[in-house]
Design a protein around this motif. Sequence first.
Motif, short mmCIF file in Angstrom:
data_model
loop_
_atom_site.label_atom_id
_atom_site.label_comp_id
_atom_site.label_asym_id
_atom_site.label_seq_id
_atom_site.Cartn_x
_atom_site.Cartn_y
_atom_site.Cartn_z
N VAL A 142 35.38 43.81 54.48
CA VAL A 142 36.70 44.28 53.45
C VAL A 142 37.13 43.23 52.47
O VAL A 142 36.97 42.98 51.25
CB VAL A 142 37.72 44.74 53.65
CG1 VAL A 142 38.15 45.68 52.56
CG2 VAL A 142 36.45 46.49 53.78
N LEU A 143 37.21 42.16 52.89
CA LEU A 143 37.81 41.20 52.51
C LEU A 143 36.94 39.84 51.84
O LEU A 143 37.47 39.31 50.84
CB LEU A 143 39.07 40.01 53.37
CG LEU A 143 39.79 40.56 53.98
CD1 LEU A 143 41.08 40.24 54.29
CD2 LEU A 143 40.92 41.62 51.94
N LEU A 144 35.72 39.64 52.67
CA LEU A 144 34.91 37.88 52.35
C LEU A 144 34.14 38.59 51.48
O LEU A 144 33.64 37.75 50.43
CB LEU A 144 34.48 38.16 53.58
CG LEU A 144 33.23 37.00 53.66
CD1 LEU A 144 34.30 35.49 53.59
CD2 LEU A 144 32.30 36.38 54.93
N VAL A 145 33.30 39.76 51.16
CA VAL A 145 32.56 40.56 50.34
C VAL A 145 33.34 40.09 48.80
O VAL A 145 32.42 39.57 48.04
CB VAL A 145 32.00 41.85 50.04
CG1 VAL A 145 30.95 42.63 49.36
CG2 VAL A 145 30.98 42.09 51.53
N PRO A 146 34.05 40.55 48.27
CA PRO A 146 34.85 40.46 47.07
C PRO A 146 35.63 39.08 46.82
O PRO A 146 34.72 38.45 45.51
CB PRO A 146 36.15 41.46 47.34
CG PRO A 146 35.79 42.52 48.72
CD PRO A 146 35.14 41.66 48.73
N LEU A 147 35.69 37.95 47.84
CA LEU A 147 35.25 37.54 47.65
C LEU A 147 34.58 36.01 46.90
O LEU A 147 34.59 35.44 46.25
CB LEU A 147 36.81 36.41 48.91
CG LEU A 147 37.09 34.61 49.08
CD1 LEU A 147 38.50 34.55 47.71
CD2 LEU A 147 37.16 34.65 49.87
N VAL A 148 34.01 36.50 47.77
CA VAL A 148 32.11 36.07 47.48
C VAL A 148 31.87 36.26 46.38
O VAL A 148 30.75 35.23 45.61
CB VAL A 148 30.98 35.82 48.73
CG1 VAL A 148 29.58 35.54 48.77
CG2 VAL A 148 31.19 35.83 49.88
N TYR A 149 32.05 37.71 46.05
CA TYR A 149 31.83 38.17 44.18
C TYR A 149 32.51 36.98 43.39
O TYR A 149 31.81 36.74 42.58
CB TYR A 149 32.04 39.21 44.54
CG TYR A 149 31.36 39.92 42.85
CD1 TYR A 149 30.12 40.31 43.10
CD2 TYR A 149 32.27 40.31 42.06
CE1 TYR A 149 29.04 40.50 41.54
CE2 TYR A 149 31.37 40.69 40.94
CZ TYR A 149 30.23 40.56 40.59
OH TYR A 149 29.43 41.03 39.43
N LEU A 150 33.65 36.85 43.99
CA LEU A 150 34.58 36.44 42.69
C LEU A 150 34.36 34.70 42.88
O LEU A 150 34.21 34.79 41.69
CB LEU A 150 36.01 36.45 43.25
CG LEU A 150 36.94 35.45 42.37
CD1 LEU A 150 36.91 36.37 41.26
CD2 LEU A 150 38.14 34.82 43.17
N VAL A 151 33.40 34.30 43.73
CA VAL A 151 32.89 32.43 43.32
C VAL A 151 32.11 32.29 42.69
O VAL A 151 32.39 31.76 41.91
CB VAL A 151 33.09 32.30 45.08
CG1 VAL A 151 32.26 31.25 45.30
CG2 VAL A 151 34.47 31.94 45.99
N THR A 180 30.75 34.68 40.29
CA THR A 180 31.12 34.84 39.38
C THR A 180 32.25 33.94 38.40
O THR A 180 31.85 33.68 36.88
CB THR A 180 32.01 36.66 39.27
OG1 THR A 180 31.02 37.14 39.89
CG2 THR A 180 32.31 36.49 37.05
N VAL A 181 33.05 33.12 39.30
CA VAL A 181 33.70 32.32 38.47
C VAL A 181 32.47 30.84 38.01
O VAL A 181 32.49 30.26 37.02
CB VAL A 181 35.49 31.80 39.52
CG1 VAL A 181 35.37 31.18 38.53
CG2 VAL A 181 36.24 33.28 38.98
N GLY A 182 31.77 30.62 39.44
CA GLY A 182 30.82 29.88 39.00
C GLY A 182 30.28 29.47 38.31
O GLY A 182 29.46 28.87 37.06
N ARG A 183 29.14 31.02 37.66
CA ARG A 183 28.54 31.27 36.30
C ARG A 183 29.16 30.75 35.52
O ARG A 183 29.13 31.37 34.62
CB ARG A 183 28.13 32.81 37.14
CG ARG A 183 27.31 32.63 38.15
CD ARG A 183 26.39 33.79 37.42
NE ARG A 183 25.17 34.14 36.86
CZ ARG A 183 24.29 35.53 36.71
NH1 ARG A 183 24.82 36.04 36.61
NH2 ARG A 183 23.98 35.35 35.54
N VAL A 184 30.51 31.38 35.12
CA VAL A 184 31.41 31.64 34.62
C VAL A 184 31.34 29.70 33.54
O VAL A 184 31.82 29.37 32.73
CB VAL A 184 32.40 32.63 34.18
CG1 VAL A 184 33.46 32.40 32.95
CG2 VAL A 184 32.22 34.12 33.76
N GLN A 185 32.14 29.00 34.71
CA GLN A 185 32.35 27.52 35.21
C GLN A 185 30.87 26.69 34.31
O GLN A 185 30.88 26.34 33.10
CB GLN A 185 32.72 26.91 36.04
CG GLN A 185 33.47 25.90 35.99
CD GLN A 185 34.59 26.42 35.30
OE1 GLN A 185 35.30 26.56 34.76
NE2 GLN A 185 34.74 24.49 34.04
N ALA A 186 29.73 27.14 34.88
CA ALA A 186 29.07 26.72 34.80
C ALA A 186 28.37 27.24 33.41
O ALA A 186 27.64 25.87 32.31
CB ALA A 186 26.99 27.73 35.32
#
Length: 165
Positions: A37-46, A48-54
Amino acid sequence: MRAPDLRRKPAPRPAGAGRHASERGSALVEFLGASLVLLVPLVYLVLTVGRVQAASFAAESAASGAARVFVMAPGQGTGAALAVDATRLAFEDQHVPLDDAAGAVALSCLGGPCGASGTAVVAHVRVEVALPMVPAFVRAHVPLAVPVEASAHGTFPRYADLSGW
């Protein structure tokens, strides 16, 4: 004076004693459930932030490169084509998909006509970064993209031969 306490202390219980057989292993299941429950949203957030930063890095690089090649080009048509190529190259370098490089970059001249000595050029790059792992049928009904924009300035050289403009 107080009399010493002569009662016997109870013997320590083994680790699993007193639990029902149906509760054994439930801590492991609860730990795995909470982790997911905690890990899946955290991985998705990472992701998403990686794509936006790129995309942000690509947009900054594209705007800077487009302004630079536009002011150094021998003519306006060539400069616009080189600016589009610089934009495409910047996005490929960051592995960000770009559907329309010509539509992503806009060039405008400030303080005089394009090609006049000392005239400033503004390159503005705008792209929409789609959120990862969103199905196409959902994207068709709900806009799930993050807009990324960048601008850069360039100046036509003061002592350059700008006769081709």
